[in-house]
Enzyme design. Structure first.
Site, PDB file in Angstrom:
ATOM      1  N   GLY A  11       0.834  -1.208   0.000  1.00 54.62           N
ATOM      2  CA  GLY A  11       0.000   0.000   0.000  1.00 54.62           C
ATOM      3  C   GLY A  11       0.862   1.248   0.000  1.00 54.62           C
ATOM      4  O   GLY A  11       1.885   1.290   0.680  1.00 54.62           O
ATOM      5  N   ARG A  72       0.684  -4.927  -4.944  1.00 53.41           N
ATOM      6  CA  ARG A  72       0.754  -6.087  -4.047  1.00 53.41           C
ATOM      7  C   ARG A  72       0.975  -7.276  -4.980  1.00 53.41           C
ATOM      8  O   ARG A  72       0.157  -7.505  -5.876  1.00 53.41           O
ATOM      9  CB  ARG A  72      -0.539  -6.233  -3.256  1.00 53.41           C
ATOM     10  N   GLY A 102       5.710  -1.845   3.765  1.00 52.40           N
ATOM     11  CA  GLY A 102       5.248  -2.318   5.073  1.00 52.40           C
ATOM     12  C   GLY A 102       5.657  -3.755   5.358  1.00 52.40           C
ATOM     13  O   GLY A 102       6.684  -4.226   4.852  1.00 52.40           O
ATOM     14  N   ASP A 103       4.814  -4.477   6.118  1.00 57.54           N
ATOM     15  CA  ASP A 103       5.221  -5.816   6.571  1.00 57.54           C
ATOM     16  C   ASP A 103       5.391  -6.808   5.413  1.00 57.54           C
ATOM     17  O   ASP A 103       6.309  -7.630   5.429  1.00 57.54           O
ATOM     18  CB  ASP A 103       4.277  -6.355   7.649  1.00 57.54           C
ATOM     19  N   THR A 125       4.311   2.617   5.839  1.00 59.74           N
ATOM     20  CA  THR A 125       2.936   2.107   5.842  1.00 59.74           C
ATOM     21  C   THR A 125       2.115   2.971   6.783  1.00 59.74           C
ATOM     22  O   THR A 125       2.558   3.274   7.892  1.00 59.74           O
ATOM     23  CB  THR A 125       2.852   0.633   6.294  1.00 59.74           C
ATOM     24  N   ASP A 127      -0.266   2.080   8.413  1.00 59.92           N
ATOM     25  CA  ASP A 127      -0.722   1.263   9.552  1.00 59.92           C
ATOM     26  C   ASP A 127       0.206   1.333  10.769  1.00 59.92           C
ATOM     27  O   ASP A 127      -0.229   1.059  11.886  1.00 59.92           O
ATOM     28  CB  ASP A 127      -0.843  -0.211   9.136  1.00 59.92           C
ATOM     29  N   ASP A 129       2.503  -0.756  11.638  1.00 61.47           N
ATOM     30  CA  ASP A 129       2.405  -2.079  12.274  1.00 61.47           C
ATOM     31  C   ASP A 129       3.704  -2.881  12.261  1.00 61.47           C
ATOM     32  O   ASP A 129       3.678  -4.101  12.405  1.00 61.47           O
ATOM     33  CB  ASP A 129       1.281  -2.898  11.608  1.00 61.47           C
ATOM     34  N   ARG A 171      -6.412  -3.114   9.458  1.00 60.07           N
ATOM     35  CA  ARG A 171      -7.025  -4.452   9.509  1.00 60.07           C
ATOM     36  C   ARG A 171      -6.511  -5.231  10.714  1.00 60.07           C
ATOM     37  O   ARG A 171      -7.253  -5.944  11.359  1.00 60.07           O
ATOM     38  CB  ARG A 171      -6.683  -5.230   8.237  1.00 60.07           C
ATOM     39  N   ARG A 211     -25.298  15.197  30.187  1.00 57.04           N
ATOM     40  CA  ARG A 211     -24.773  16.553  30.451  1.00 57.04           C
ATOM     41  C   ARG A 211     -24.789  17.393  29.168  1.00 57.04           C
ATOM     42  O   ARG A 211     -23.933  18.229  28.941  1.00 57.04           O
ATOM     43  CB  ARG A 211     -23.396  16.492  31.103  1.00 57.04           C
ATOM     44  N   GLU A 222     -10.875  -0.652  11.083  1.00 53.23           N
ATOM     45  CA  GLU A 222     -11.608  -1.577  10.204  1.00 53.23           C
ATOM     46  C   GLU A 222     -11.511  -3.037  10.642  1.00 53.23           C
ATOM     47  O   GLU A 222     -12.383  -3.844  10.324  1.00 53.23           O
ATOM     48  CB  GLU A 222     -11.147  -1.431   8.751  1.00 53.23           C
ATOM     49  N   ARG A 244     -24.778   8.516  13.082  1.00 55.25           N
ATOM     50  CA  ARG A 244     -24.227   8.641  11.721  1.00 55.25           C
ATOM     51  C   ARG A 244     -22.939   7.824  11.588  1.00 55.25           C
ATOM     52  O   ARG A 244     -22.241   7.593  12.573  1.00 55.25           O
ATOM     53  CB  ARG A 244     -23.891  10.097  11.424  1.00 55.25           C
TER      54      ARG A 244
HETATM   55  O1  F6P Z   1      -1.539  -0.074   3.333  1.00 51.41           O
HETATM   56  C1  F6P Z   1      -2.203  -0.370   4.474  1.00 51.41           C
HETATM   57  C2  F6P Z   1      -3.686  -0.418   4.216  1.00 51.41           C
HETATM   58  O2  F6P Z   1      -4.127   0.864   3.841  1.00 51.41           O
HETATM   59  C3  F6P Z   1      -4.474  -0.953   5.377  1.00 51.41           C
HETATM   60  O3  F6P Z   1      -4.754  -0.018   6.377  1.00 51.41           O
HETATM   61  C4  F6P Z   1      -5.716  -1.446   4.686  1.00 51.41           C
HETATM   62  O4  F6P Z   1      -6.348  -2.425   5.464  1.00 51.41           O
HETATM   63  C5  F6P Z   1      -5.161  -2.004   3.414  1.00 51.41           C
HETATM   64  O5  F6P Z   1      -3.980  -1.292   3.157  1.00 51.41           O
HETATM   65  C6  F6P Z   1      -6.059  -1.918   2.212  1.00 51.41           C
HETATM   66  O6  F6P Z   1      -5.369  -2.492   1.164  1.00 51.41           O
HETATM   67  P1  F6P Z   1      -5.912  -2.615  -0.321  1.00 51.41           P
HETATM   68  O7  F6P Z   1      -5.883  -1.264  -0.889  1.00 51.41           O
HETATM   69  O8  F6P Z   1      -4.969  -3.526  -0.998  1.00 51.41           O
HETATM   70  O9  F6P Z   1      -7.286  -3.171  -0.173  1.00 51.41           O
END
Ligand code: F6P
Length: 319
Positions: A11, A72, A102-103, A125, A127, A129, A171, A211, A222, A244
């Site tokens: 991502g 990806r 990222g990871d 990333t 995230d 993470d 996620r 209040r 998510e 909402r």
């Molecule tokens: O890059 C991280 C992220 O944005 C996460 O927060 C999210 O869950 C995921 O990528 C979404 O990925 P994609 O765009 O491949 O669905």
């Protein structure tokens, strides 16, 4: 003359461009030949390798996304795919790869290292993470984006006396939800790492209503254990008022990077080039809030990411 290449994978994250700029310019000015790979590991497999010059990375420091593009890549998870990438690296006589992501990108880097390729990894990333470092490129921008959105939602919620649930990305990791909840003055936050206590959240909103505070904001990552739809229904029933929902989605991945993300990216990009120029082994580069940190790439993926779950309670205490 050393030949190095840079790629962005997974991502996209705001600040990737600042890292590409730093790698390219520092590399060239240190006497290296710098190549850019299109679409991350996919480009490495397909041989999408182009020579970079100083001008290629002009006017990108302030832009989100990645000028090298990203992807990806399922093929890179197979031996056949990785072998093809290694073949292309050797054919292009590249001394080292700078992988930004990222990871998933870190796992891919580890596979290259196992096959004898020198890789310098830069964490990027939204995230946040990655367990081996405190901050990843893009996280600060994403949190600021969420906080700005929450500011606007607070105003309209206040005017209409409405509770709002904001769904944010994450996620498997609740860092965006936690830090934007804290900075945005949310009433409660739900994250994937901790079991949600819906009754407690309903009590908190009701306490506010008693209040005359009728515009509570709940931030849900998510990956939390209850869906946004279910959460909305349960809260509606619990407080007896309309609720909402706003799903922020991909807007969290775009936008001009904050100064922190740009500077982190610049420092880490420049560090990656230094490591290569000094023939250092494969490294996972990180940032501790002030300075660059270094971890052996072979162990970086095994360092567990720890979430600040204590902050969930603090968010509620302060609401
Ligand atoms: O890059 C991280 C992220 O944005 C996460 O927060 C999210 O869950 C995921 O990528 C979404 O990925 P994609 O765009 O491949 O669905």
């Amino acid at each position: 003359m050393k030949r190095i290449c840079v790629l962005t994978s997974g991502g996209d994250a705001p600040g990737m461009n600042a890292a590409i700029r730093a790698v390219t310019r520092k590399g060239i000015r240190t006497g290296m030949e710098v190549y850019g790979i299109g679409h991350g590991y996919k480009g490495l497999i397909e041989g999408d390798i182009r020579l970079m010059n100083i001008a290629h990375v002009g006017d990108i420091i302030h832009r989100g996304g990645t000028v090298l593009k990203t992807a990806r890549c399922e093929e890179f998870k197979t031996d056949k795919g990785i072998d093809k990438a290694v073949e292309n690296i050797n054919k292009a006589k590249l001394d080292s790869i700078i992988a930004i992501g990222g990871d998933g990108t870190l796992k891919g880097a580890l596979e290259l290292v196992k096959r004898g390729i020198n890789v310098q990894f830069i964490p990027a990333t939204i995230d946040n993470d990655l367990g081996y470092c405190a901050y990843s490129i893009g996280f600060d921008t994403a949190v600021n984006t969420v906080v700005n959105a929450a500011n606007g939602i607070r105003e309209t919620g206040m005017s209409h006396d409405k509770t709002t649930i904001i769904e944010v990305m994450g996620r498997n990791c609740g860092d965006i939800a936690l830090m934007s909840g804290l900075a945005g003055g949310a009433d409660a936050v739900l994250i994937p790492e901790v079991k949600s206590d819906i009754a407690k959240i309903i009590d908190k909103i009701k306490e506010g209503i008693s209040r005359q505070k009728k515009n509570s904001i709940i931030i849900r990552a998510e990956g939390a254990d209850i869906s946004t739809e279910e959460l909305t229904e349960e809260i509606k029933m619990g407080i007896g008022e309309d609720v909402r929902t706003v799903i922020l989605g991909y807007l969290q991945r775009g936008g001009s990077p904050t100064a922190l993300d740009r500077n982190m990216a610049t420092l880490m990009g420049s560090e990656a080039v230094r490591l290569i120029s000094e023939d250092k082994p494969s490294t996972a580069i990180g940032f501790d809030g002030q300075k660059v940190t270094l971890v052996d790439l072979k162990i970086a993926d095994n360092i567990e990411n720890k979430v600040r779950a204590d902050l969930l309670e603090l968010v509620m205490t302060l609401a």
